[in-house]
Design a protein around this motif. Structure first.
Motif, PDB file in Angstrom:
ATOM      1  N   SER A  28       0.824  -1.208   0.000  1.00 56.43           N
ATOM      2  CA  SER A  28       0.000   0.000   0.000  1.00 56.43           C
ATOM      3  C   SER A  28       0.858   1.258   0.000  1.00 56.43           C
ATOM      4  O   SER A  28       0.543   2.246  -0.668  1.00 56.43           O
ATOM      5  CB  SER A  28      -0.935  -0.010   1.214  1.00 56.43           C
ATOM      6  OG  SER A  28      -0.199   0.116   2.415  1.00 56.43           O
ATOM      7  N   ARG A  29       1.958   1.235   0.735  1.00 59.13           N
ATOM      8  CA  ARG A  29       2.838   2.405   0.746  1.00 59.13           C
ATOM      9  C   ARG A  29       3.434   2.670  -0.633  1.00 59.13           C
ATOM     10  O   ARG A  29       3.710   3.818  -1.005  1.00 59.13           O
ATOM     11  CB  ARG A  29       3.955   2.191   1.760  1.00 59.13           C
ATOM     12  CG  ARG A  29       3.482   2.289   3.213  1.00 59.13           C
ATOM     13  CD  ARG A  29       4.608   1.938   4.158  1.00 59.13           C
ATOM     14  NE  ARG A  29       4.180   2.054   5.563  1.00 59.13           N
ATOM     15  CZ  ARG A  29       4.877   1.588   6.600  1.00 59.13           C
ATOM     16  NH1 ARG A  29       6.038   0.983   6.389  1.00 59.13           N
ATOM     17  NH2 ARG A  29       4.432   1.733   7.827  1.00 59.13           N
ATOM     18  N   ALA A  30       3.665   1.590  -1.403  1.00 57.71           N
ATOM     19  CA  ALA A  30       4.280   1.753  -2.713  1.00 57.71           C
ATOM     20  C   ALA A  30       3.318   2.344  -3.740  1.00 57.71           C
ATOM     21  O   ALA A  30       3.712   3.199  -4.547  1.00 57.71           O
ATOM     22  CB  ALA A  30       4.809   0.405  -3.209  1.00 57.71           C
ATOM     23  N   ILE A  31       2.040   1.911  -3.735  1.00 56.73           N
ATOM     24  CA  ILE A  31       1.151   2.313  -4.836  1.00 56.73           C
ATOM     25  C   ILE A  31       0.065   3.313  -4.436  1.00 56.73           C
ATOM     26  O   ILE A  31      -0.611   3.849  -5.311  1.00 56.73           O
ATOM     27  CB  ILE A  31       0.501   1.065  -5.476  1.00 56.73           C
ATOM     28  CG1 ILE A  31      -0.481   0.378  -4.500  1.00 56.73           C
ATOM     29  CG2 ILE A  31       1.539   0.076  -5.935  1.00 56.73           C
ATOM     30  CD1 ILE A  31      -1.262  -0.755  -5.148  1.00 56.73           C
ATOM     31  N   CYS A  81      -6.278   1.631  -9.599  1.00 57.82           N
ATOM     32  CA  CYS A  81      -4.812   1.716  -9.640  1.00 57.82           C
ATOM     33  C   CYS A  81      -4.382   1.672 -11.105  1.00 57.82           C
ATOM     34  O   CYS A  81      -3.740   0.722 -11.555  1.00 57.82           O
ATOM     35  CB  CYS A  81      -4.185   0.574  -8.845  1.00 57.82           C
ATOM     36  SG  CYS A  81      -4.690   0.503  -7.130  1.00 57.82           S
ATOM     37  N   THR A  82      -4.765   2.679 -11.890  1.00 61.29           N
ATOM     38  CA  THR A  82      -4.555   2.644 -13.331  1.00 61.29           C
ATOM     39  C   THR A  82      -3.388   3.485 -13.783  1.00 61.29           C
ATOM     40  O   THR A  82      -3.101   3.546 -14.983  1.00 61.29           O
ATOM     41  CB  THR A  82      -5.838   3.111 -14.044  1.00 61.29           C
ATOM     42  OG1 THR A  82      -6.203   4.412 -13.531  1.00 61.29           O
ATOM     43  CG2 THR A  82      -6.981   2.133 -13.799  1.00 61.29           C
ATOM     44  N   ASP A  83      -2.738   4.163 -12.863  1.00 59.04           N
ATOM     45  CA  ASP A  83      -1.536   4.899 -13.231  1.00 59.04           C
ATOM     46  C   ASP A  83      -0.450   3.912 -13.674  1.00 59.04           C
ATOM     47  O   ASP A  83      -0.304   2.839 -13.074  1.00 59.04           O
ATOM     48  CB  ASP A  83      -1.029   5.720 -12.036  1.00 59.04           C
ATOM     49  CG  ASP A  83       0.085   6.681 -12.438  1.00 59.04           C
ATOM     50  OD1 ASP A  83      -0.197   7.865 -12.624  1.00 59.04           O
ATOM     51  OD2 ASP A  83       1.236   6.217 -12.562  1.00 59.04           O
ATOM     52  N   PRO A  84       0.338   4.230 -14.734  1.00 57.39           N
ATOM     53  CA  PRO A  84       1.379   3.270 -15.189  1.00 57.39           C
ATOM     54  C   PRO A  84       2.336   2.857 -14.087  1.00 57.39           C
ATOM     55  O   PRO A  84       2.832   1.733 -14.077  1.00 57.39           O
ATOM     56  CB  PRO A  84       2.103   4.045 -16.306  1.00 57.39           C
ATOM     57  CG  PRO A  84       1.079   5.023 -16.812  1.00 57.39           C
ATOM     58  CD  PRO A  84       0.255   5.408 -15.613  1.00 57.39           C
ATOM     59  N   ASP A  85       2.604   3.763 -13.132  1.00 60.01           N
ATOM     60  CA  ASP A  85       3.535   3.410 -12.051  1.00 60.01           C
ATOM     61  C   ASP A  85       2.954   2.370 -11.101  1.00 60.01           C
ATOM     62  O   ASP A  85       3.695   1.697 -10.378  1.00 60.01           O
ATOM     63  CB  ASP A  85       3.919   4.657 -11.247  1.00 60.01           C
ATOM     64  CG  ASP A  85       4.948   5.511 -11.976  1.00 60.01           C
ATOM     65  OD1 ASP A  85       5.116   6.676 -11.603  1.00 60.01           O
ATOM     66  OD2 ASP A  85       5.571   4.995 -12.926  1.00 60.01           O
ATOM     67  N   ALA A  86       1.628   2.234 -11.049  1.00 60.76           N
ATOM     68  CA  ALA A  86       1.024   1.293 -10.098  1.00 60.76           C
ATOM     69  C   ALA A  86       1.433  -0.136 -10.421  1.00 60.76           C
ATOM     70  O   ALA A  86       1.736  -0.930  -9.522  1.00 60.76           O
ATOM     71  CB  ALA A  86      -0.501   1.433 -10.114  1.00 60.76           C
ATOM     72  N   LEU A  87       1.461  -0.503 -11.718  1.00 60.68           N
ATOM     73  CA  LEU A  87       1.858  -1.865 -12.100  1.00 60.68           C
ATOM     74  C   LEU A  87       3.337  -2.104 -11.822  1.00 60.68           C
ATOM     75  O   LEU A  87       3.714  -3.119 -11.238  1.00 60.68           O
ATOM     76  CB  LEU A  87       1.557  -2.109 -13.578  1.00 60.68           C
ATOM     77  CG  LEU A  87       2.016  -3.479 -14.128  1.00 60.68           C
ATOM     78  CD1 LEU A  87       1.350  -4.606 -13.352  1.00 60.68           C
ATOM     79  CD2 LEU A  87       1.746  -3.585 -15.616  1.00 60.68           C
ATOM     80  N   SER A  88       4.197  -1.169 -12.248  1.00 57.04           N
ATOM     81  CA  SER A  88       5.648  -1.384 -12.056  1.00 57.04           C
ATOM     82  C   SER A  88       5.995  -1.453 -10.578  1.00 57.04           C
ATOM     83  O   SER A  88       6.817  -2.270 -10.155  1.00 57.04           O
ATOM     84  CB  SER A  88       6.431  -0.267 -12.738  1.00 57.04           C
ATOM     85  OG  SER A  88       6.130   0.994 -12.165  1.00 57.04           O
ATOM     86  N   TYR A 127      -3.548  -7.573 -15.095  1.00 54.12           N
ATOM     87  CA  TYR A 127      -3.663  -6.112 -14.998  1.00 54.12           C
ATOM     88  C   TYR A 127      -3.856  -5.524 -16.392  1.00 54.12           C
ATOM     89  O   TYR A 127      -4.750  -4.698 -16.625  1.00 54.12           O
ATOM     90  CB  TYR A 127      -2.410  -5.563 -14.329  1.00 54.12           C
ATOM     91  CG  TYR A 127      -2.407  -4.050 -14.112  1.00 54.12           C
ATOM     92  CD1 TYR A 127      -2.808  -3.498 -12.916  1.00 54.12           C
ATOM     93  CD2 TYR A 127      -1.998  -3.194 -15.125  1.00 54.12           C
ATOM     94  CE1 TYR A 127      -2.804  -2.126 -12.722  1.00 54.12           C
ATOM     95  CE2 TYR A 127      -2.000  -1.820 -14.949  1.00 54.12           C
ATOM     96  CZ  TYR A 127      -2.402  -1.277 -13.739  1.00 54.12           C
ATOM     97  OH  TYR A 127      -2.392   0.068 -13.544  1.00 54.12           O
ATOM     98  N   ALA A 128      -2.999  -5.944 -17.319  1.00 50.89           N
ATOM     99  CA  ALA A 128      -3.055  -5.397 -18.668  1.00 50.89           C
ATOM    100  C   ALA A 128      -4.389  -5.731 -19.344  1.00 50.89           C
ATOM    101  O   ALA A 128      -4.973  -4.893 -20.036  1.00 50.89           O
ATOM    102  CB  ALA A 128      -1.895  -5.931 -19.495  1.00 50.89           C
TER     103      ALA A 128
END
Length: 722
Positions: A28-31, A81-88, A127-128
């Motif tokens: 949770s802290r990451a995304i 959580c659709t921001d590109p950074d959320a997956l990475s 996710y994709a």
């Protein structure tokens, strides 16, 4: 909590929820900073907790549950959580912490990392897919609205045309419109950029010009159905060539647009650029199927290739080399694991240079074990040549830290027709054959032998069944009489253990004693044999006629080399004698000559202690070792048991004079050292008489009796007494 302070996967099951909670906190802290949600961070953390539990369950599932990871990826999209950074960021957290907090302690780190990599792949795919579905649903609705607005604008208001253009040009997916002949009429800026940025390279071309060699066969069948009006839309994954020759991968959705009368009029294409996601999937796939140290295909990819080769159909053949480095542990122990890893990398490079022909591959199974696979029409010859090339490239020493290290390997080869065996059976046969090559001295290859495989499998089954067999009481003892050559009376008996196996029937000691030696079970088994034999001897003593003249029956029990080294030998023997009440002089322990070759005082000490108590020590199979007669003076033995090879020549008539001289000399020397002589393998009366004349003291063999139950020996001894 930093990784170095986090509890490892070996923590007990009671701490699993705590570890899942910590994993969810890190996640949770990451995304959370890149998530569009109205939840607080604490509420968002609790939302992630069941997703973390699904990932943990999937990691432990047998077989691996990748569908759960796909559902977790889709759930992230549902949680905005659709921001590109959320997956990475999510993939980074799973890669760094999932095995750490939720791994299996009984599984190797290499296998856990491979399973984790596959879960990352599945999560990214889920996710994709969810993001694509969401995007395409929204964009197709927008595109349809845009096209409707364009038609209305052409017929009516300029404002509608402006609105359409704004939506059409600003769409995040590529949009193209073509007529039913395939002529491209309109494209938006997004689609133009996807193809390299030059509009004239896109507009005006025909759809049929965009064929690609990797198109699936049904793509153009679906297209033909759509332009005929038999289909309203289709969705495929399709590659295109860009203007610079590079490949653009897309998720393509093509819909049919009809006029007011329902007749097909236009094609509407929506293209989502999936090139980067495909590259990510390929990278994850590569990491999941290749060894991290050497870069070779790993066990997963090798089994895929092997199963494909075995399912190739009638007439197809395969050849497999299973390689294990000889003495690799010594290199690790002496030079360290870092040097061992560098050696493995060099070995992998050399092996890869050996398998360059079509249908050949090399993989690392783990540790210092490698496999090479070849397929073709003449695999019997090809696999032999492949094995020879492998041994040849290993023959050149490898330089590590200024030292030249000689590398040797043992190879087991399995070759045959496809479809006859499973991949597990093939690898098991290759593994067994490799150990046969190693046992033959190593640095060689051997071909699989079904009979040798069956023997090895039987040995393995017996080895694993030994402990339970002792507990279930499947062992029993037969007794072979020892006869005094002077008067023919029964002097004693040798205890010979047997195994009444549930499937294989009665097995002699040659079938299981070496296995018991190898596993260490010989110590409890030997103690059981000693106890049973001593108790039987005590029973014979108690059954002897009161006031009779018969001598008390002695019992001979064999000791293995492992028992000689066991620190409890003397204590166990004393305990068994005291519990039974048998005098030490009624017990004789037989030790093979080979077990005492080069024996130091530490090994002889327990035998000396037993001899001082009154227990006789017999040197068994005398003559099969170095027959160091001078060494007899320092050994605490009182009996020599001549091996049957010395007396076989006496079964013929006339007896071999050389054998007679040898036995005569040994008996004379033994008697001068105050040692009694027992002869094994007596099978004829003439042989027994000859041995008596030579001065041998006691004998055993089929001439007198075969090994049998204890009551038969007791009846023989009673007959002697009468």
């Amino acid at each position: 909590m930093p990784p170095s302070q986090a509890p490892g996967p070996s923590a007990g099951p009671d701490g699993l929820e705590d570890r899942l909670q910590r994993f969810a906190t890190i996640w949770s802290r990451a995304i959370f900073p890149v998530t569009a949600t109205s939840l607080t961070r604490a509420e968002f953390e609790q939302h992630l907790l069941p997703l973390a539990r699904q990932l943990s369950d999937a990691l432990h599932a047998r077989p691996l549950e990748t569908a759960a990871a796909q559902r977790v990826g889709a759930a992230l999209v549902d949680a905005h959580c659709t921001d590109p950074d959320a997956l990475s960021r999510t993939l980074g957290v799973v890669d760094a912490y999932l095995v750490l907090y939720c791994g299996n302690a009984q599984e190797s780190a290499e296998d856990s990392r491979a399973r984790c990599a596959r879960l990352q792949h599945a999560l990214a795919a889920g996710y994709a897919h969810a993001l694509r579905e969401r995007t395409l649903t929204e964009q197709e609705a927008i595109a349809r609205s845009a096209l409707a607005a364009r038609s209305d604008a052409m017929q009516a208001l300029h404002t509608t045309e402006t609105r359409f253009r704004a939506v059409f040009e600003g769409a995040a997916v590529g949009i193209g419109i073509a007529d039913l002949e395939g002529n491209v009429l309109e494209v938006n800026d997004t689609l133009t950029r996807m193809f390299g940025g030059l509009e004239h390279h896109v507009r005006g071309r025909k759809v049929s010009e965009w064929a690609h060699p990797e198109d699936r066969p049904q793509v153009w069948e679906l297209y033909e159905e759509l332009v005929r009006g038999d289909r309203e839309h289709f969705r495929v994954e399709k590659p295109f060539f860009r203007n610079d020759g590079t490949v653009l991968w897309t998720n393509l959705t093509v819909s049919l647009l009809r006029d007011a009368d329902g007749k097909p009029q236009y094609q509407l294409a929506l293209m989502e650029d999936t090139t980067e996601r495909r590259l990510l999937n390929l990278r994850l796939r590569y990491e999941a199927t290749h060894d991290a140290l050497t870069g070779l295909p790993n066990r997963t990819l090798f089994f895929e290739r092997l199963e494909k080769a075995l399912a190739a159909g009638e007439g197809a053949r395969f050849g497999l080399c299973y390689l294990d480095l000889d003495g690799f542990k010594a290199i690790n122990d002496s030079l360290g694991h870092s040097a061992g890893d560098r050696l493995l990398v060099e070995v992998a490079d050399r092996l890869q240079s050996c398998a360059t022909a079509p249908g050949e591959m090399v993989a690392r199974l783990g540790g210092d074990e490698f496999v090479a696979l070849t397929t073709g029409a003449d695999t019997a010859r090809e696999v032999r040549e492949l094995a020879a090339r492998i041994l040849a490239v290993l023959a050149t020493p490898i330089t590590l830290d200024g030292r030249e290290i000689s590398v040797r390997g043992s190879i087991g080869i399995v070759e045959g027709a496809a479809g006859e065996r499973t991949s597990a059976e093939v690898l098991r046969s290759a593994d067994i054959t490799m150990y046969r090559a190693k046992a033959a001295g190593g640095n060689r290859f051997e071909f699989a032998d079904p009979e040798a495989d069956a023997r090895a499998i039987t040995r393995h089954g017996l080895t694993t069944a030994l402990p339970a067999a002792l507990e279930r009481g499947e062992f029993f003892i037969e007794y072979q009489p020892l006869v005094h050559l002077g008067d023919g009376s029964v002097y004693g008996a040798e205890a010979l253990v047997r195994w009444c196996h549930p499937q294989h029937g009665v097995l002699g000691p040659d079938r299981f004693i070496p296995l018991a030696e190898h596993t260490g079970l010989i110590v409890p088994l030997g103690r059981w044999v000693l106890q049973e034999a001593v108790n039987q001897a005590r029973f014979w003593h108690d059954q002897a006629p009161v006031g009779g003249t018969a001598r008390p029956l002695r019992i001979n029990v064999n000791l293995s080399p492992t028992q000689l080294h066991h620190p409890g030998l003397v204590a166990d023997t004393v305990d068994v004698l005291e519990r039974s009440g048998l005098e030490p002089g009624a017990l004789c322990l037989e030790v093979t000559e080979s077990a005492l070759i080069g024996a130091d005082e530490d090994l002889l000490k327990p035998l000396r202690q037993l001899a001082e108590m009154g227990v006789d020590i017999a040197l068994d199979d005398f003559g099969t070792g170095y027959s160091n007669l001078a060494n007899l003076r320092r050994l605490p033995v009182s009996v020599l048991k001549l091996d049957r090879s010395f007396t076989q020549g006496m079964q013929r008539h006339p007896a071999d004079p050389v054998d007679i001289k040898i036995v005569e000399g040994i008996v004379s020397l033994a008697h001068s050292l105050e040692l009694a002589v027992t002869v094994e393998g007596v099978e004829t009366g003439a042989q027994a008489e000859q041995l008596r004349q030579l001065g041998c003291d006691t004998a055993q063999g089929w001439y007198y009796a075969r090994p049998g139950p204890p009551d038969r020996l007791h009846s023989l001894s009673l007959a002697d007494a009468v």
